[in-house]
Design a protein around this motif. Structure first.
Motif, PDB file in Angstrom:
ATOM      1  N   LEU A 103       9.460   8.065   0.581  1.00 37.72           N
ATOM      2  CA  LEU A 103       8.915   7.296   1.702  1.00 37.72           C
ATOM      3  C   LEU A 103       9.381   7.886   3.042  1.00 37.72           C
ATOM      4  N   GLY A 107       6.872   9.807   5.556  1.00 36.10           N
ATOM      5  CA  GLY A 107       6.734   9.112   6.839  1.00 36.10           C
ATOM      6  C   GLY A 107       7.029  10.049   8.005  1.00 36.10           C
ATOM      7  N   LYS A 110       4.261  12.758   8.356  1.00 33.58           N
ATOM      8  CA  LYS A 110       3.043  12.150   8.911  1.00 33.58           C
ATOM      9  C   LYS A 110       3.201  11.911  10.421  1.00 33.58           C
ATOM     10  N   GLU A 140       2.674   2.793  -1.394  1.00 36.17           N
ATOM     11  CA  GLU A 140       1.237   2.493  -1.348  1.00 36.17           C
ATOM     12  C   GLU A 140       0.538   3.123  -0.145  1.00 36.17           C
ATOM     13  N   GLU A 141       1.207   3.120   1.001  1.00 37.99           N
ATOM     14  CA  GLU A 141       0.541   3.654   2.216  1.00 37.99           C
ATOM     15  C   GLU A 141       0.280   5.157   2.116  1.00 37.99           C
ATOM     16  N   HIS A 142       0.974   5.840   1.174  1.00 41.55           N
ATOM     17  CA  HIS A 142       0.753   7.285   1.005  1.00 41.55           C
ATOM     18  C   HIS A 142      -0.010   7.582  -0.283  1.00 41.55           C
TER      19      HIS A 142
END
Length: 380
Positions: A103, A107, A110, A140-142
């Motif tokens: 994560l 993060g 990105k 989930e966001e990735h």
């Protein structure tokens, strides 16, 4: 029944392995493998929380997001130095735990390098179904960048360029051979079951494995009589297997450990094997089977030899502190005083200081980076 015995199904698996073995004893290496990895109740296979306050130990990704950001920063710098800006980028994290390191790395990429993020695939090789579920939820966001693979699937693929393999506190949990030097001879630790005391007992036998004898032949270290040490053949094999998949890129190992001279020095007379349970450390591996973590310090000298023999051209071993400073961690400390100890700035500054200053983490932890450079991709 002995109340210190661990999970009944792990104890049964151990007793069955011992009963079917020659001499009614298994090597300590096999004992450790069953305790940690037997399905479904071995330590790394069961569904208990292991990392963080509710677990048994902390990792560097439990201390804020800084470690992951620094790994991301290292990878992005490498890519800018070496590679065309259109090629796909692969990061592979081996044994991703609860997913926090992934994560933090994704993060950061990105946020700071959207162009690299756009061509990134992040693969997690995770053998525990429990951890894979935690990772899916957290990441989930990735979801469009992430994939999961088994070790076998991943190793079967052809070599790739721009491939970065990360092992954060992975190698210290590989099963080790426990060795003792006694009366001018090396012996190996075996484990048998004692029915009358209902306990597992350690016995010492002459070494029969040629690989272990070769390892001891190569090693230039002088052992004291009665000294115990660990040999992690699995770590060497792992480095060699990973090397076959990397055409260009790096293998990044973050773990506690040292060089062979330090690990087999006289002050390490009893070796480095430790067990962790509910944040209590102790050195008895023959209790709480499947319910305590068992680890030993990584021998970075043997990783370095394996890396060089497997085609890595640059190998670098640093303390965690040296790595973090080199990647620019000091620029991340925010200087303004914030009276609120719970603000994001205060929390972040604290986690940076903890990674840099806590003796245990910053000096004991090492970062080993083995790299291959692609001739095709070198920027002219």
């Amino acid at each position: 029944m002995n109340h210190q015995l661990g999970h009944p199904s792990v104890v049964t698996a151990l007793k069955e392995a011992i009963q079917s073995a020659e001499f009614q004893a298994i090597t300590f290496r096999d004992y450790m493998e069953i305790c940690l990895y037997s399905e479904p109740y071995g330590y790394y296979r069961n569904e208990r929380t292991k990392i963080g306050k509710q677990g048994d130990f902390y990792t560097s990704s439990s201390i804020g997001s800084v470690m992951g950001e620094m790994v991301a920063s290292f990878i992005c710098k490498q890519l800018h130095n070496e590679s065309p800006e259109t090629e796909p980028v692969q990061i592979v994290e081996w044994g991703g735990g609860n997913g926090r390191m992934a994560l933090h790395i994704m993060g950061e990429i990105k946020r700071t390098e959207p162009a690299i993020y756009a061509r990134l695939t992040y693969t997690i090789i995770e053998s525990s179904g429990y951890h894979r579920q935690q990772q899916r939820t957290l990441l989930e966001e990735h979801a469009q960048v992430i994939q999961f693979a088994s070790e076998t699937e991943w190793l079967a693929q052809p070599p790739q360029d721009q491939l970065y393999v990360l092992a954060n506190e992975l190698l210290d949990a590989f099963p080790i051979h426990r060795i003792r030097y006694k009366d001018l001879l090396f012996q190996e630790s075996y484990v048998k079951w004692q029915e009358e005391g209902q306990t597992f007992q350690e016995i010492w036998r002459p070494i029969s494995s040629q690989r272990l004898l070769d390892f001891l032949d190569r090693s230039k270290v002088q052992w004291l009589d009665g000294q115990i040490g660990e040999i992690n053949l699995e770590a060497e094999s792992w480095v060699s297997r990973v090397a076959e998949r990397i055409q260009s890129g790096s293998c990044i190992i973050i773990d506690y450990g040292d060089t062979a001279e330090e690990l087999f020095a006289p002050h390490r007379y009893n070796g480095t094997l430790m067990c962790y349970r509910k944040h209590q450390a102790q050195d008895d591996p023959f209790i709480h089977q499947g319910e305590q973590d068992m680890t030993s310090h990584v021998n970075f000298s043997s990783c370095q030899i394996a890396a060089s023999q497997s085609g890595f051209t640059d190998c670098k071993l640093q303390t965690q502190r040296e790595f973090l400073v080199e990647q620019g961690i000091l620029q991340r400390l925010q200087n303004h005083y914030d009276p609120n100890p719970f603000s994001e700035v205060s929390k972040r500054n604290r986690s940076i200081r903890q990674l840099l200053l806590s003796d245990q983490m910053s000096e004991l932890f090492k970062v080993f980076i083995a790299s291959k450079h692609s001739l095709l991709n070198k920027k002219r």
